[in-house]
Write a protein that holds these residues in place. Structure first.
Motif, PDB file in Angstrom:
ATOM      1  N   HIS A  30       0.823  -1.252   0.013  1.00 18.83           N
ATOM      2  CA  HIS A  30       0.100   0.104  -0.016  1.00 18.83           C
ATOM      3  C   HIS A  30       0.596   1.322  -0.049  1.00 18.83           C
ATOM      4  O   HIS A  30       0.331   2.363   0.494  1.00 18.83           O
ATOM      5  CB  HIS A  30      -0.908   0.139   1.271  1.00 18.83           C
ATOM      6  CG  HIS A  30      -1.852  -1.097   1.271  1.00 18.83           C
ATOM      7  ND1 HIS A  30      -2.920  -1.326   0.687  1.00 18.83           N
ATOM      8  CD2 HIS A  30      -1.630  -2.409   1.734  1.00 18.83           C
ATOM      9  CE1 HIS A  30      -3.544  -2.435   0.934  1.00 18.83           C
ATOM     10  NE2 HIS A  30      -2.957  -3.009   1.515  1.00 18.83           N
ATOM     11  N   LEU A  31       2.126   1.233  -0.297  1.00 14.53           N
ATOM     12  CA  LEU A  31       3.059   2.338  -0.410  1.00 14.53           C
ATOM     13  C   LEU A  31       3.293   3.019   1.086  1.00 14.53           C
ATOM     14  O   LEU A  31       3.518   4.116   1.042  1.00 14.53           O
ATOM     15  CB  LEU A  31       2.656   3.336  -1.427  1.00 14.53           C
ATOM     16  CG  LEU A  31       2.413   2.682  -3.015  1.00 14.53           C
ATOM     17  CD1 LEU A  31       2.021   3.952  -3.803  1.00 14.53           C
ATOM     18  CD2 LEU A  31       3.558   2.010  -3.316  1.00 14.53           C
ATOM     19  N   VAL A  72       0.381  10.550   0.163  1.00 18.39           N
ATOM     20  CA  VAL A  72      -0.477  10.892  -0.801  1.00 18.39           C
ATOM     21  C   VAL A  72       0.067  12.206  -1.566  1.00 18.39           C
ATOM     22  O   VAL A  72       0.653  13.115  -0.842  1.00 18.39           O
ATOM     23  CB  VAL A  72      -2.066  10.813  -0.891  1.00 18.39           C
ATOM     24  CG1 VAL A  72      -2.543   9.574  -0.482  1.00 18.39           C
ATOM     25  CG2 VAL A  72      -2.375  11.748   0.366  1.00 18.39           C
ATOM     26  N   LYS A  73      -0.047  12.445  -2.666  1.00 21.59           N
ATOM     27  CA  LYS A  73       0.271  13.442  -3.433  1.00 21.59           C
ATOM     28  C   LYS A  73      -0.679  14.751  -3.621  1.00 21.59           C
ATOM     29  O   LYS A  73      -0.959  15.258  -4.494  1.00 21.59           O
ATOM     30  CB  LYS A  73       1.095  13.237  -4.983  1.00 21.59           C
ATOM     31  CG  LYS A  73       2.264  12.503  -4.535  1.00 21.59           C
ATOM     32  CD  LYS A  73       2.941  12.031  -6.112  1.00 21.59           C
ATOM     33  CE  LYS A  73       4.267  11.511  -5.713  1.00 21.59           C
ATOM     34  NZ  LYS A  73       4.831  10.866  -6.874  1.00 21.59           N
ATOM     35  N   ARG A 104      -2.660   8.867  -5.567  1.00 20.37           N
ATOM     36  CA  ARG A 104      -1.472   7.941  -4.922  1.00 20.37           C
ATOM     37  C   ARG A 104      -0.111   8.436  -5.043  1.00 20.37           C
ATOM     38  O   ARG A 104       0.432   9.296  -5.837  1.00 20.37           O
ATOM     39  CB  ARG A 104      -1.868   6.620  -5.768  1.00 20.37           C
ATOM     40  CG  ARG A 104      -2.691   5.759  -5.281  1.00 20.37           C
ATOM     41  CD  ARG A 104      -2.894   4.488  -6.394  1.00 20.37           C
ATOM     42  NE  ARG A 104      -1.661   3.790  -6.519  1.00 20.37           N
ATOM     43  CZ  ARG A 104      -1.402   2.537  -5.594  1.00 20.37           C
ATOM     44  NH1 ARG A 104      -2.400   1.947  -4.956  1.00 20.37           N
ATOM     45  NH2 ARG A 104      -0.159   1.991  -5.972  1.00 20.37           N
ATOM     46  N   ASN A 105       0.757   7.799  -3.974  1.00 20.07           N
ATOM     47  CA  ASN A 105       2.160   8.397  -3.921  1.00 20.07           C
ATOM     48  C   ASN A 105       3.047   7.750  -4.831  1.00 20.07           C
ATOM     49  O   ASN A 105       3.930   8.169  -5.373  1.00 20.07           O
ATOM     50  CB  ASN A 105       2.735   7.700  -2.590  1.00 20.07           C
ATOM     51  CG  ASN A 105       3.749   8.483  -2.091  1.00 20.07           C
ATOM     52  OD1 ASN A 105       3.604   9.670  -2.174  1.00 20.07           O
ATOM     53  ND2 ASN A 105       4.579   8.124  -1.286  1.00 20.07           N
ATOM     54  N   ASP A 106       2.381   6.698  -5.953  1.00 21.93           N
ATOM     55  CA  ASP A 106       3.226   6.428  -7.075  1.00 21.93           C
ATOM     56  C   ASP A 106       2.695   7.288  -8.334  1.00 21.93           C
ATOM     57  O   ASP A 106       2.884   6.631  -9.304  1.00 21.93           O
ATOM     58  CB  ASP A 106       3.218   5.061  -7.017  1.00 21.93           C
ATOM     59  CG  ASP A 106       1.833   4.323  -7.360  1.00 21.93           C
ATOM     60  OD1 ASP A 106       0.792   4.961  -7.388  1.00 21.93           O
ATOM     61  OD2 ASP A 106       1.718   3.200  -7.561  1.00 21.93           O
ATOM     62  N   ASP A 107       1.808   8.128  -8.210  1.00 21.81           N
ATOM     63  CA  ASP A 107       1.240   8.751  -9.381  1.00 21.81           C
ATOM     64  C   ASP A 107       1.662  10.453  -9.397  1.00 21.81           C
ATOM     65  O   ASP A 107       2.772  10.498  -9.735  1.00 21.81           O
ATOM     66  CB  ASP A 107      -0.020   8.605  -9.284  1.00 21.81           C
ATOM     67  CG  ASP A 107      -0.934   8.984 -10.645  1.00 21.81           C
ATOM     68  OD1 ASP A 107      -0.331   9.659 -11.482  1.00 21.81           O
ATOM     69  OD2 ASP A 107      -2.078   8.564 -10.754  1.00 21.81           O
ATOM     70  N   HIS A 128     -11.126  13.058  -3.324  1.00 24.80           N
ATOM     71  CA  HIS A 128     -10.342  11.911  -3.973  1.00 24.80           C
ATOM     72  C   HIS A 128      -9.040  11.638  -3.146  1.00 24.80           C
ATOM     73  O   HIS A 128      -8.855  10.459  -2.734  1.00 24.80           O
ATOM     74  CB  HIS A 128      -9.800  12.604  -5.594  1.00 24.80           C
ATOM     75  CG  HIS A 128      -8.628  11.449  -5.822  1.00 24.80           C
ATOM     76  ND1 HIS A 128      -8.948  10.147  -6.137  1.00 24.80           N
ATOM     77  CD2 HIS A 128      -7.406  11.949  -6.230  1.00 24.80           C
ATOM     78  CE1 HIS A 128      -7.786   9.754  -6.687  1.00 24.80           C
ATOM     79  NE2 HIS A 128      -6.696  10.720  -6.522  1.00 24.80           N
ATOM     80  N   SER A 129      -8.470  12.698  -2.591  1.00 26.09           N
ATOM     81  CA  SER A 129      -7.459  12.575  -1.648  1.00 26.09           C
ATOM     82  C   SER A 129      -7.799  11.909  -0.426  1.00 26.09           C
ATOM     83  O   SER A 129      -7.245  10.979   0.193  1.00 26.09           O
ATOM     84  CB  SER A 129      -6.428  13.668  -1.418  1.00 26.09           C
ATOM     85  OG  SER A 129      -7.237  14.648  -0.935  1.00 26.09           O
ATOM     86  N   GLU A 162      -8.200   7.955  -1.058  1.00 23.87           N
ATOM     87  CA  GLU A 162      -7.019   7.428  -0.900  1.00 23.87           C
ATOM     88  C   GLU A 162      -6.475   7.269   0.629  1.00 23.87           C
ATOM     89  O   GLU A 162      -5.660   6.218   1.117  1.00 23.87           O
ATOM     90  CB  GLU A 162      -5.814   8.172  -1.650  1.00 23.87           C
ATOM     91  CG  GLU A 162      -6.017   8.179  -3.374  1.00 23.87           C
ATOM     92  CD  GLU A 162      -6.004   6.858  -3.864  1.00 23.87           C
ATOM     93  OE1 GLU A 162      -5.233   5.863  -3.086  1.00 23.87           O
ATOM     94  OE2 GLU A 162      -6.930   6.486  -4.976  1.00 23.87           O
ATOM     95  N   LEU A 184      -5.028   4.042   2.976  1.00 22.57           N
ATOM     96  CA  LEU A 184      -3.836   3.793   3.718  1.00 22.57           C
ATOM     97  C   LEU A 184      -4.061   3.533   5.462  1.00 22.57           C
ATOM     98  O   LEU A 184      -3.638   2.839   5.898  1.00 22.57           O
ATOM     99  CB  LEU A 184      -3.121   5.410   3.556  1.00 22.57           C
ATOM    100  CG  LEU A 184      -2.730   5.413   2.183  1.00 22.57           C
ATOM    101  CD1 LEU A 184      -2.005   7.068   2.356  1.00 22.57           C
ATOM    102  CD2 LEU A 184      -1.681   4.414   1.646  1.00 22.57           C
TER     103      LEU A 184
END
Length: 511
Positions: A339-340, A358-359, A406-409, A433-434, A437, A441
Motif C-alpha cells: 500500500h506504499l 499521498v500527493k 496515490r504516492n506512485d502517481d 479523491h485524496s 486514498e 492507507l
C-alpha cells in the motif's frame, strides 16, 4: 527581546528552503526563505548542482542571521539541518561531489529498480521498510552506475548531511535519512549487504550511522569547507556547461553582494586557500547537527507524539506519520509496502514510524495553477468559494472524476461530465479523491496496529478551511497546527537540545 543566545533550524524542502532563528525557549527571532534551485529537464527529470545548492544555502543563512542581528546582539550558537529524503550527493574520498542531486520525484531509476535481482526485489520492502520504485535513492544510484559512473570508493550523503559537511560538519549518515535510501536494514540498523554488493560498493559507502542531534562540529571548519568548494566546482565544471562552480557559490573571485558566503582565496598560507569570511559573525562557530527527515522533524516540533496519533503534514506531499515503539518485522513491512506505506527509523532514537503518503499538495497546486491562481489572495478567494459549497459539491454525482493522488502517481487526471464546473468544484473534488486514498492507507495501517484515536494536521495547505473540513471527514479527532514552518521550527528544538549535549560527547560511534 534580549536573549542570551539563539538557535537555528534549516529545512531543505522540495519547493523552498527555510531557516528559523529562535531563542532557546522557541520564540521566533528571524526567518528567511529561498527557492530550492532545481533544474528541470525532459520527462519530469529534476536535479540540482552542488554549486547552486550551496549558493542558496549561504544566501539563506546570511539573510536569516543578519535579520536576527537587527533584533538582538545574541549569537546563534547551534544550527540543525532537516530536509527531504531520498535526494543526496555522491562524494569522493576528498568530499568532492561527482554528480548532481536527483529530486526524489525524478523518474530516473525506475527501469533499474525493476531490473534488480529477484532476491533483492523480493526482500526489498521487508528489509528496508520501503516500497521499491524510482523514488528510493538506490534506484537513482543504479541509474548513475548504468550511465557509467562507477560507485566504488564513493560515499553517499543525504542532502542535509551534505550541507552540514559543507558548513564544517563531519560526514555522517543520520538514521531517519538513511532509512529513505533503500540501503538500511530496518531490523539490524546496519547497511544491507546484498544491496550494497549489487551496486558494487561496500559498507563504507554510507558514512558512520548516527542519531539525529549528534554533534558534528561547528560552522566554519576549514577542511570541510574546502571539500565543499572543490566539490561543487568540479561538478559544475564537468557536468553542467555554464553552471556556477562552488567557488562562485562560496564567493570566490570578485566580491559578490551579500554576506552569508564563505570567502575563498586562490593561494595564501591558509589550509586549502579557504578562509572564514562573509558569513555573518553571529553564526560563525555555531554548533552543527543534522535533525533528520523533514516530516519526522515536523512531527516532533512540539514534543513527543503519543502512539495512537496521526501527524499529518500537508505540503507538496501529504504525509501521515505514526510513531511505534519497535519495528513491526519483515512480513508486516512487506504487507504495508503493498500500500506504499513505509516502516522506518524515527528521529527519536529507538523509535520507528509508519509513513504513508499521498500527493495531495501537488494536485492542489496544479488546480490553482490551471485556474490562474498564483498568489495568496487568489488562494484565499478560492478557499472561500470552496467553503460556500457543501463538502460533496453541488454538481450531480459523477460529474467530476479525479485520479492522481496515490504516492506512485502525482499526475492530475480530470474527467468532467457536466457543465457548471468551477475551480472551487474541482478543488473540492481533488480533496474528496485524496480523502478516499487516505482512507485506504488508514485501513491498511489499522490491520497492523490498533486504530489511532487522535490526529494533527500541519503544513501550508492546512491553512485553508476547505482542506481542514475535508480532513475532518477521514482523520480521527483532528486538530490543526497554526505554525507555518513546522519542520524548521522542529529543527530549532533539535539545535536547542544540542546545547545540553556534553562538549566531549563522541560524535561518531564505532560501526
Amino acid at each position: 527581546m534580549n536573549p542570551a543566545r539563539l538557535v537555528a533550524g534549516i529545512d531543505l524542502g522540495s519547493t523552498g528552503m527555510k531557516m528559523l532563528v529562535t531563542d532557546e525557549a522557541g520564540d521566533v527571532v528571524s526567518a528567511a526563505q529561498v527557492s530550492t534551485p532545481w533544474r528541470s529537464g525532459p520527462g519530469g527529470t529534476t536535479e540540482m548542482d552542488a554549486g547552486a545548492l550551496l549558493t542558496a544555502v549561504h544566501d539563506l543563512i546570511g539573510t536569516a542571521a543578519r535579520r536576527a542581528a537587527e533584533v538582538t546582539d545574541a549569537p546563534i550558537v547551534a544550527v540543525a539541518l532537516a530536509g527531504m529524503g531520498e535526494t543526496g550527493m555522491l562524494i569522493d574520498a576528498n568530499g568532492v561531489p561527482v554528480a548532481p542531486a536527483y529530486a526524489w520525484f525524478d523518474p530516473r531509476g525506475a527501469e533499474q529498480a525493476a531490473a534488480f535481482p529477484p532476491r533483492i526485489r523480493a526482500d526489498f520492502a521487508g528489509r528496508t521498510g520501503l516500497p521499491l520504485g524510482a523514488q528510493v535513492s538506490v534506484a537513482k544510484l543504479a541509474y548513475l552506475r548504468d550511465q557509467g559512473r562507477s560507485l566504488a570508493g564513493l560515499r553517499w550523503l543525504n542532502l542535509p548531511e551534505f550541507v552540514a559537511l559543507s558548513l564544517g560538519g563531519r560526514a555522517v549518515s543520520e538514521y531517519s535519512l538513511a532509512s529513505r535510501t533503500g540501503l538500511l536494514d530496518q531490523d539490524t540498523g546496519l547497511p544491507w549487504t546484498d544491496m550494497l554488493h549489487h551496486l558494487g560498493v561496500d559498507d563504507s559507502f554510507l558514512p558512520p550511522l548516527v542519531d539525529a542531534g549528534t554533534p558534528l562540529g561547528v560552522i566554519g571548519d576549514m577542511a570541510m569547507l574546502e571539500a565543499a568548494v572543490a566539490g561543487a566546482e568540479s561538478v559544475a565544471g564537468a557536468a553542467v556547461a555554464g553552471a556556477e562552480s562552488v567557488a562562485r557559490a562560496a564567493g570566490v573571485g570578485p566580491d559578490r553582494a551579500g554576506a552569508g558566503r564563505v570567502q575563498v582565496s586562490r593561494g595564501g598560507a591558509n589550509r586549502g586557500g579557504v578562509t572564514r569570511g562573509e558569513l555573518p559573525d553571529n553564526v560563525v562557530g555555531a554548533l552543527l547537527t543534522v535533525a533528520g527527515h523533514d516530516h519526522l522533524v515536523a512531527a516532533e516540533a512540539t514534543g513527543g507524539l503519543p502512539g495512537g496519533h496521526y501527524h499529518v503534514s500537508l505540503g507538496t506531499a501529504e504525509v501521515l506519520l505514526r510513531v511505534i515503539d519497535a519495528p513491526l518485522g519483515f512480513e508486516a513491512r512487506g504487507r504495508l509496502a503493498e500500500h506504499l506505506i513505509n516502516e522506518v527509523r524515527h528521529v527519536v532514537p529507538g523509535k520507528h514510524v509508519l509513513v504513508a503518503g499521498v500527493k495531495t499538495g501537488l494536485l492542489l497546486r496544479r488546480v490553482l495553477q490551471s485556474a490562474g491562481i498564483h498568489d495568496r489572495p487568489g488562494r484565499d478567494a478560492l478557499d472561500m468559494a470552496a467553503m460556500a459549497l457543501p463538502y460533496e459539491g453541488e454538481l450531480p454525482a459523477g460529474a467530476i472524476d479525479v485520479i492522481g493522488a496515490r504516492n506512485d502517481d502525482g499526475v492530475l487526471h480530470l474527467t468532467v461530465r457536466a457543465d457548471g464546473v468551477s475551480p472551487a468544484e474541482i478543488f473540492g473534488a481533488v480533496l474528496r479523491h485524496s480523502n478516499d486514498e487516505i482512507a485506504l492507507l488508514i485501513e491498511a495501517m489499522d490491520r497492523e496496529l490498533p486504530p489511532a484515536t487522535t490526529s494533527t494536521i500541519t503544513g501550508g495547505w492546512a491553512g485553508m478551511a476547505a482542506v481542514r473540513r475535508a480532513r475532518e471527514k477521514v482523520l480521527p479527532a483532528m486538530t490543526a497546527s497554526t505554525r507555518e514552518e513546522e519542520t524548521a521550527y522542529g529543527a530549532t528544538r533539535v539545535a536547542a537540545r544540542l546545547l545540553s549535549t556534553p562538549a566531549d560527547a563522541e560524535p561518531l560511534p564505532a560501526r
